[in-house]
Structure formats: C-alpha cells, structure tokens
Scaffold this active site. Structure first.
Site, short mmCIF file in Angstrom:
data_model
loop_
_atom_site.label_atom_id
_atom_site.label_comp_id
_atom_site.label_asym_id
_atom_site.label_seq_id
_atom_site.Cartn_x
_atom_site.Cartn_y
_atom_site.Cartn_z
N GLU A 131 0.81 -1.22 0.00
CA GLU A 131 0.00 0.00 0.00
C GLU A 131 0.85 1.28 0.00
O GLU A 131 0.32 2.36 -0.27
CB GLU A 131 -0.95 -0.01 1.21
CG GLU A 131 -1.97 -1.13 1.11
CD GLU A 131 -2.84 -1.27 2.35
OE1 GLU A 131 -4.08 -1.33 2.22
OE2 GLU A 131 -2.28 -1.35 3.46
N GLY A 143 -12.40 -3.64 1.81
CA GLY A 143 -13.50 -4.47 1.33
C GLY A 143 -14.69 -3.57 1.00
O GLY A 143 -14.97 -2.63 1.74
N MET A 165 -9.24 -1.84 8.32
CA MET A 165 -8.80 -2.13 9.69
C MET A 165 -7.99 -1.01 10.34
O MET A 165 -7.43 -1.22 11.42
CB MET A 165 -8.01 -3.45 9.69
CG MET A 165 -8.83 -4.63 9.18
SD MET A 165 -7.92 -6.18 9.02
CE MET A 165 -7.61 -6.59 10.72
N GLU A 166 -7.89 0.17 9.68
CA GLU A 166 -7.03 1.22 10.24
C GLU A 166 -7.62 2.63 10.23
O GLU A 166 -7.31 3.45 11.11
CB GLU A 166 -5.68 1.29 9.46
CG GLU A 166 -4.84 0.04 9.54
CD GLU A 166 -5.29 -1.04 8.56
OE1 GLU A 166 -5.92 -0.70 7.52
OE2 GLU A 166 -5.04 -2.23 8.83
N ASP A 221 -11.76 -6.39 -2.57
CA ASP A 221 -12.67 -7.54 -2.40
C ASP A 221 -13.99 -6.98 -1.89
O ASP A 221 -14.06 -5.82 -1.51
CB ASP A 221 -12.08 -8.54 -1.40
CG ASP A 221 -11.88 -7.91 -0.03
OD1 ASP A 221 -10.82 -7.29 0.17
OD2 ASP A 221 -12.78 -7.98 0.81
N1 ADE Z 1 -9.06 -4.74 3.71
C1 ADE Z 1 -9.28 -5.20 2.48
N2 ADE Z 1 -10.34 -6.02 2.44
C2 ADE Z 1 -10.81 -6.09 3.71
C3 ADE Z 1 -11.86 -6.77 4.31
N3 ADE Z 1 -12.66 -7.58 3.60
N4 ADE Z 1 -12.05 -6.62 5.65
C4 ADE Z 1 -11.24 -5.82 6.37
N5 ADE Z 1 -10.22 -5.15 5.83
C5 ADE Z 1 -9.99 -5.28 4.52
#
Ligand code: ADE
Length: 246
Positions: free
Chosen positions: A22, A88, A190-191, A214
C-alpha cells in the site's frame, strides 16, 4: 555551499498504509528520502511530486495504526494525515477496483451498546475536561474534495461516504449487510477509524482513500490476494496525482 535538505523545509503531509504493497509505490516515487525509526516503525521522509511527505507502513489493525499516527503527529507535525490502501466493499454499489474516499470513519467494533451507547461510539478525553463521545469520526472536507475531483478526472469518479474500521478481515455477507444497514458504509478496513481518532484528538485533518480489493464476502479470501496489488497501486496513483493540490 550548504544545501538545505528538502525534507525539513515545510510541514509534511503524513501518509500511512497498513501493508508494504500500500505504500511501496509512493516511497519509490519520493525524492530526497531519509528513513528514521520511531516506535519501531520506519518513517520515510522526502518529497512526493515536490511536496514534503512522511510515509510509513503501520501494520494491520487499529492499535498499529494509532501508534503510527500518534508517533507521526508528535515527531513530524504533519499538516494532514492520509490513510491509503485497500478495503473491502460494503453494499451492492461498491465493486472491486472502485475508489472510496471517506467522509467519516466509524470504529464499528467498539461496542458499549450494553451501556446504551450507539455502536461505534468512542470516548475522547480532554485535559480541559471537555470530553466528547464521537461515533462518526470526521475526515477533512477539503482534502476529500481534492481526492474526489482527481478521481473524477482520472478514473471517472469515486464513492464518498462512511468507512468502517475494525480488527477483523470481513469475509461474511451477513456482516457486510449489517455494516451497510447500520452505517450506510461504503467500505470496511482495519485502520482508518483509528487514524481518524488520533487526528481528531490531535486536531490535525485526516483523509482516508481506499481502493476496493474484495467485496467483504465469501469470495474475499480469494479476491484479496488476487486484487490487492492492482487496487493498492490505484490508490497510490490517485494520491500521487492529487498531492500537489492538498
Ligand atoms: N481490507 C481489504 N479487504 C478487507 C476486508 N474484507 N475486511 C477488512 N479489511 C480489509
């Protein structure tokens, strides 16, 4: 003649990504780079497109992100922190390869609902006693407008809305639906929400820019490894294009 290093001439823009993929294109594109270690993390100082920057890979999750952001604030006094990378997609309108710019972030896994608080409320303490409960951690409107404008001219647009942050890789359609319904979210990662909280407490503007790797569903364990590199490069390219206007 003494030459002043470019990297100390002006307050930098801080850039944080969780994974090497990233931030590596951004670091590779920097000039006059010097690397410093703090809190066990590597901070790359230099210029990107002529703009003083400090770039760090924080590692996944809220605590890693908060440590990195707070260290960056105290050590480099950035005028803006931008969280870049992949996420995501949430809901039916957000697809792999799309870009998402956060209007606000929420730590959806911070849960004191048993005490009557709305899910995702975090509790800010201030020395002044002016404490605050915040659910939607705001992102800088001006920075978001620049990123959206650049996304429009290069890629035809980006989604703008709530980004959900929690310490889980979401690969569950039920959870995806929940995040959509509870927060009208566009993306989950997540950040971002941890960085947004650190910036809110430090009164420094922040931005979150993510490309979708995703769709946070059953396919995610396959899609994430397949699309992360391309998505991460897309968010890096957009940031590179926009940074001169930030
Ligand atoms: N980063 C990329 N895809 C993710 C997901 N499905 N859940 C949490 N963090 C992500």
């Amino acid at each position: 003649m003494k030459v002043k290093p470019v990297c100390v001439s002006k307050k930098p823009i801080g850039i944080i990504g969780a994974m090497a993929v990233e931030v590596e294109a951004l670091i590779a594109g920097m000039e006059g780079v010097c690397v410093e270690e703090a809190a066990g993390l590597a901070f790359h100082r230099g210029t990107l497109e002529g703009v003083p920057c400090v770039v760090a890979e924080c590692g996944p999750g809220k605590v890693n992100a908060a440590v990195c952001a707070q260290t960056m604030l105290l050590r480099y006094e950035p005028r803006l922190i931008i969280n870049v990378g992949v996420a995501g997609g949430v809901g039916s309108q957000v697809h792999i390869g799309d870009l998402v710019v956060a209007a606000a972030c929420v730590q959806y896994d911070f849960d004191t609902t048993a005490m009557g608080d709305p899910l995702g409320t975090v509790f800010i303490r201030r020395a002044s006693g002016d404490n605050e409960d915040v659910r939607l951690l705001p992102c800088c409107e001006e920075a978001a407008a620049v990123l959206l404008g650049e996304a429009r001219s290069i890629y035809g647009g980006a989604h703008f809305g709530v980004v959900c942050t929690g310490d889980t890789f979401v690969a569950d359609p039920e959870k995806n639906r929940f995040l959509d319904e509870a927060f009208q979210a566009q993306a989950v990662e997540m950040e971002g929400g941890a960085i947004a909280q650190v910036c809110y407490m430090g009164q420094v503007p922040c931005a979150v820019l993510r490309a979708i790797s995703d769709c946070a569903n059953d396919e995610s364990p396959m899609d994430f490894p397949a699309f992360t590199k391309v998505a991460a490069e897309k968010s890096s390219q957009l940031l590179k294009a926009a940074i001169g206007k930030l």
